[in-house]
Design a protein around this motif. Structure first.
Motif, PDB file in Angstrom:
ATOM      1  N   ARG A   1      -5.994   7.004  -0.588  1.00 44.63           N
ATOM      2  CA  ARG A   1      -4.835   5.867  -0.587  1.00 44.63           C
ATOM      3  C   ARG A   1      -5.215   4.682   0.482  1.00 44.63           C
ATOM      4  O   ARG A   1      -4.897   3.564   0.073  1.00 44.63           O
ATOM      5  CB  ARG A   1      -3.599   6.521  -0.243  1.00 44.63           C
TER       6      ARG A   1
ATOM      7  N   ARG B   1       1.782   7.281   8.766  1.00 46.79           N
ATOM      8  CA  ARG B   1       2.893   7.383   7.763  1.00 46.79           C
ATOM      9  C   ARG B   1       2.465   8.248   6.710  1.00 46.79           C
ATOM     10  O   ARG B   1       3.343   9.167   6.133  1.00 46.79           O
ATOM     11  CB  ARG B   1       3.498   6.040   7.197  1.00 46.79           C
TER      12      ARG B   1
ATOM     13  N   ARG C   1       4.071  11.834   5.896  1.00 48.50           N
ATOM     14  CA  ARG C   1       5.001  12.269   4.589  1.00 48.50           C
ATOM     15  C   ARG C   1       5.003  13.607   4.465  1.00 48.50           C
ATOM     16  O   ARG C   1       5.626  14.224   3.767  1.00 48.50           O
ATOM     17  CB  ARG C   1       4.603  11.269   3.661  1.00 48.50           C
TER      18      ARG C   1
ATOM     19  N   PRO D   1       0.734  -1.268   0.080  1.00 44.26           N
ATOM     20  CA  PRO D   1      -0.147  -0.157  -0.027  1.00 44.26           C
ATOM     21  C   PRO D   1       0.922   1.224  -0.194  1.00 44.26           C
ATOM     22  O   PRO D   1       2.007   1.267   0.456  1.00 44.26           O
ATOM     23  CB  PRO D   1      -0.865   0.031   1.205  1.00 44.26           C
ATOM     24  N   SER D   2       0.108   2.139  -0.545  1.00 46.12           N
ATOM     25  CA  SER D   2       0.796   3.633  -0.622  1.00 46.12           C
ATOM     26  C   SER D   2       1.280   4.096   0.911  1.00 46.12           C
ATOM     27  O   SER D   2       0.306   4.033   1.730  1.00 46.12           O
ATOM     28  CB  SER D   2      -0.082   4.676  -1.230  1.00 46.12           C
ATOM     29  N   GLY D   3       2.246   4.473   1.043  1.00 45.54           N
ATOM     30  CA  GLY D   3       2.947   5.087   2.391  1.00 45.54           C
ATOM     31  C   GLY D   3       3.404   3.938   3.337  1.00 45.54           C
ATOM     32  O   GLY D   3       3.936   4.155   4.216  1.00 45.54           O
ATOM     33  N   VAL D   4       3.556   2.731   2.795  1.00 45.11           N
ATOM     34  CA  VAL D   4       4.223   1.657   3.732  1.00 45.11           C
ATOM     35  C   VAL D   4       5.859   1.702   3.713  1.00 45.11           C
ATOM     36  O   VAL D   4       6.400   1.031   4.636  1.00 45.11           O
ATOM     37  CB  VAL D   4       3.689   0.231   2.963  1.00 45.11           C
ATOM     38  N   GLY D   5       6.546   2.428   2.657  1.00 44.49           N
ATOM     39  CA  GLY D   5       7.727   2.551   2.767  1.00 44.49           C
ATOM     40  C   GLY D   5       8.654   1.971   1.710  1.00 44.49           C
ATOM     41  O   GLY D   5       9.744   1.614   2.003  1.00 44.49           O
ATOM     42  N   LYS D   6       7.848   1.659   0.617  1.00 44.67           N
ATOM     43  CA  LYS D   6       8.489   0.900  -0.587  1.00 44.67           C
ATOM     44  C   LYS D   6       9.651   1.900  -0.908  1.00 44.67           C
ATOM     45  O   LYS D   6      10.865   1.516  -1.326  1.00 44.67           O
ATOM     46  CB  LYS D   6       7.657   0.700  -1.651  1.00 44.67           C
ATOM     47  N   SER D   7       9.291   3.237  -1.305  1.00 45.90           N
ATOM     48  CA  SER D   7      10.416   3.904  -1.845  1.00 45.90           C
ATOM     49  C   SER D   7      11.637   4.321  -0.838  1.00 45.90           C
ATOM     50  O   SER D   7      12.822   4.467  -1.305  1.00 45.90           O
ATOM     51  CB  SER D   7       9.835   5.370  -2.292  1.00 45.90           C
ATOM     52  N   THR D   8      11.296   4.356   0.394  1.00 43.11           N
ATOM     53  CA  THR D   8      12.153   4.385   1.468  1.00 43.11           C
ATOM     54  C   THR D   8      13.267   3.385   1.422  1.00 43.11           C
ATOM     55  O   THR D   8      14.487   3.538   1.238  1.00 43.11           O
ATOM     56  CB  THR D   8      11.419   4.521   2.776  1.00 43.11           C
TER      57      THR D   8
ATOM     58  N   ASN E   1       7.144  -3.984   7.174  1.00 43.52           N
ATOM     59  CA  ASN E   1       7.898  -2.923   7.316  1.00 43.52           C
ATOM     60  C   ASN E   1       7.413  -2.218   8.730  1.00 43.52           C
ATOM     61  O   ASN E   1       6.861  -1.339   9.028  1.00 43.52           O
ATOM     62  CB  ASN E   1       7.971  -1.629   6.267  1.00 43.52           C
ATOM     63  N   ASP E   2       7.957  -2.720   9.789  1.00 48.42           N
ATOM     64  CA  ASP E   2       7.816  -2.173  11.308  1.00 48.42           C
ATOM     65  C   ASP E   2       8.931  -1.334  11.510  1.00 48.42           C
ATOM     66  O   ASP E   2       8.997   0.001  11.555  1.00 48.42           O
ATOM     67  CB  ASP E   2       7.490  -3.297  12.111  1.00 48.42           C
TER      68      ASP E   2
ATOM     69  N   HIS F   1       7.227  12.280  -5.351  1.00 49.64           N
ATOM     70  CA  HIS F   1       7.812  11.160  -5.245  1.00 49.64           C
ATOM     71  C   HIS F   1       9.259  11.422  -5.170  1.00 49.64           C
ATOM     72  O   HIS F   1       9.756  11.668  -5.941  1.00 49.64           O
ATOM     73  CB  HIS F   1       7.350   9.793  -6.031  1.00 49.64           C
TER      74      HIS F   1
ATOM     75  N   LEU G   1      12.387  -0.015  10.555  1.00 45.21           N
ATOM     76  CA  LEU G   1      12.976   0.120   9.364  1.00 45.21           C
ATOM     77  C   LEU G   1      14.339  -0.541   8.968  1.00 45.21           C
ATOM     78  O   LEU G   1      14.375  -1.151   7.866  1.00 45.21           O
ATOM     79  CB  LEU G   1      13.123   1.814   8.805  1.00 45.21           C
TER      80      LEU G   1
ATOM     81  N   LYS H   1       3.449   7.218 -10.110  1.00 43.73           N
ATOM     82  CA  LYS H   1       3.581   7.932  -8.701  1.00 43.73           C
ATOM     83  C   LYS H   1       3.399   9.309  -8.548  1.00 43.73           C
ATOM     84  O   LYS H   1       2.935   9.993  -9.473  1.00 43.73           O
ATOM     85  CB  LYS H   1       5.266   7.856  -8.702  1.00 43.73           C
TER      86      LYS H   1
HETATM   87  N1  LIG Z   1       9.806   1.530   9.093  1.00 42.47           N
HETATM   88  C1  LIG Z   1       9.251   2.715   9.239  1.00 42.47           C
HETATM   89  N2  LIG Z   1       9.060   3.375  10.245  1.00 42.47           N
HETATM   90  C2  LIG Z   1       8.602   4.729  10.384  1.00 42.47           C
HETATM   91  N3  LIG Z   1       8.331   5.508   9.255  1.00 42.47           N
HETATM   92  C3  LIG Z   1       8.521   4.877   8.008  1.00 42.47           C
HETATM   93  C4  LIG Z   1       9.231   3.473   7.712  1.00 42.47           C
HETATM   94  N4  LIG Z   1       9.325   3.541   6.277  1.00 42.47           N
HETATM   95  C5  LIG Z   1       9.070   4.260   5.848  1.00 42.47           C
HETATM   96  N5  LIG Z   1       8.514   5.416   6.770  1.00 42.47           N
HETATM   97  C6  LIG Z   1       7.914   6.886   6.292  1.00 42.47           C
HETATM   98  O1  LIG Z   1       6.569   6.587   5.752  1.00 42.47           O
HETATM   99  C7  LIG Z   1       6.307   7.651   4.959  1.00 42.47           C
HETATM  100  C8  LIG Z   1       5.904   6.711   3.691  1.00 42.47           C
HETATM  101  O2  LIG Z   1       6.998   5.944   3.234  1.00 42.47           O
HETATM  102  P1  LIG Z   1       7.207   5.950   1.414  1.00 42.47           P
HETATM  103  O3  LIG Z   1       6.960   7.195   0.758  1.00 42.47           O
HETATM  104  O4  LIG Z   1       8.676   5.180   1.432  1.00 42.47           O
HETATM  105  O5  LIG Z   1       6.163   4.876   1.043  1.00 42.47           O
HETATM  106  P2  LIG Z   1       5.661   4.246  -0.404  1.00 42.47           P
HETATM  107  O6  LIG Z   1       5.337   2.748  -0.146  1.00 42.47           O
HETATM  108  O7  LIG Z   1       6.712   4.324  -1.282  1.00 42.47           O
HETATM  109  O8  LIG Z   1       4.454   4.880  -0.696  1.00 42.47           O
HETATM  110  P3  LIG Z   1       3.875   5.316  -2.219  1.00 42.47           P
HETATM  111  O9  LIG Z   1       3.388   4.098  -2.811  1.00 42.47           O
HETATM  112  O10 LIG Z   1       2.633   6.346  -2.100  1.00 42.47           O
HETATM  113  O11 LIG Z   1       4.842   6.091  -3.001  1.00 42.47           O
HETATM  114  C9  LIG Z   1       7.666   8.477   4.676  1.00 42.47           C
HETATM  115  O12 LIG Z   1       7.454   9.606   5.253  1.00 42.47           O
HETATM  116  C10 LIG Z   1       8.816   7.413   5.322  1.00 42.47           C
HETATM  117  O13 LIG Z   1       9.878   8.200   5.876  1.00 42.47           O
END
Ligand SMILES: Nc1ncnc2c1ncn2[C@@H]1O[C@H](COP(=O)(O)OP(=O)(O)OP(=O)(O)O)[C@@H](O)[C@H]1O
Length: 220
Positions: A169, A154, A158, A16-23, A191-192, A47, A194, A43
């Motif tokens: 989302r 998250r 963001r 899902p969006s916001g889970v942290g994939k891009s991170t 992704n609990d 992004h 990081l 995106k």
């Molecule tokens: N393990 C974590 N613990 C806390 N915060 C996190 C963690 N991983 C990511 N984040 C934060 O959560 C937010 C969303 O992360 P990110 O943008 O990487 O999500 P995404 O899955 O790529 O979303 P999208 O699909 O919308 O691009 C960011 O602000 C990021 O810094």
């Protein structure tokens, strides 16, 4: 499968969006600048990955946004060109959003493989269903939030979303999660913490054997 064989298969990540994939991807590309090629179907405009250099790019019919360049962020093609390519079976998956087409082409994947890199695809559930009908044979990875409450915070944290887009989302997130609950993926990473999640992700990306996490209930 051996690490080498797994490394040669594309890695399809969804979640899902916001889970942290891009991170996690940003970290991976910083750690291994020459090992991977990345394609994302679509995106949002802020992004962080839009600035990551990639040997190949998705195609879109939408107009470039300020600062976006053809061949750098997307391949911008006309609607007619896109439909022609679609008719020729050029796309692994495609979708239409807000009147524009987005797609990942087989050529993208071939270019990445040809450059000796592993292809990582970030594709949503709808696209994953399409990929499953092809012979791409990727490793299917689902990146899961520990809970829906965490996912919401998250997205809010963001700073890129309005309250309405957070709600949108989260609604889409439920579809992603329902698909994961069907057992559509080879592997789940929660992704609990990081650092913990990234360490698993890094190994998966390198094709090393990893024990997946258990999908949380995500019913909060
Ligand atoms: N393990 C974590 N613990 C806390 N915060 C996190 C963690 N991983 C990511 N984040 C934060 O959560 C937010 C969303 O992360 P990110 O943008 O990487 O999500 P995404 O899955 O790529 O979303 P999208 O699909 O919308 O691009 C960011 O602000 C990021 O810094």
């Amino acid at each position: 499968m051996s690490p080498l064989q797994d490394f040669l298969r594309p890695l399809l990540m969804s979640g899902p969006s916001g889970v942290g994939k891009s991170t996690m991807l940003t970290r991976l590309f910083a750690d291994y600048p020459d090992k991977f090629g990345f394609s994302v179907s679509r995106k949002h405009p802020f992004h962080p990955l839009t600035s990551v250099r990639s040997p190949s790019l998705p195609d879109t019919t939408r107009s470039p946004r300020p600062g976006e360049e053809h061949g750098k962020h997307y391949y911008f093609v006309s609607r007619d060109e896109f439909l022609k390519l679609l008719g020729e079976g050029a796309f692994i998956e495609h979708a239409e959003f807000s009147g524009n087409f987005y797609g990942t082409s087989f050529m993208t994947v071939r270019e990445i493989l040809g450059a000796g890199r592993r292809c990582i695809l970030d594709i949503e559930a709808q696209g994953v269903r399409q990929v499953k009908k092809t012979d791409l044979n990727p490793v299917y990875l689902f990146v899961s939030p520990p809970s829906l409450t965490t996912l919401r915070s998250r997205l809010q944290g963001r700073g890129t979303e309005t309250e309405a887009s957070v709600t949108k989302r989260l609604t889409m997130a439920l579809a992603e999660i329902a698909f994961a609950k069907e057992g559509a993926h080879d592997l789940v990473i929660v992704n609990d913490d990081l650092d913990r999640a990234y360490e698993k992700f890094r190994k998966v990306a390198l094709g090393e054997p990893v024990t997946g996490d258990i999908l949380p209930p995500l019913d909060d």
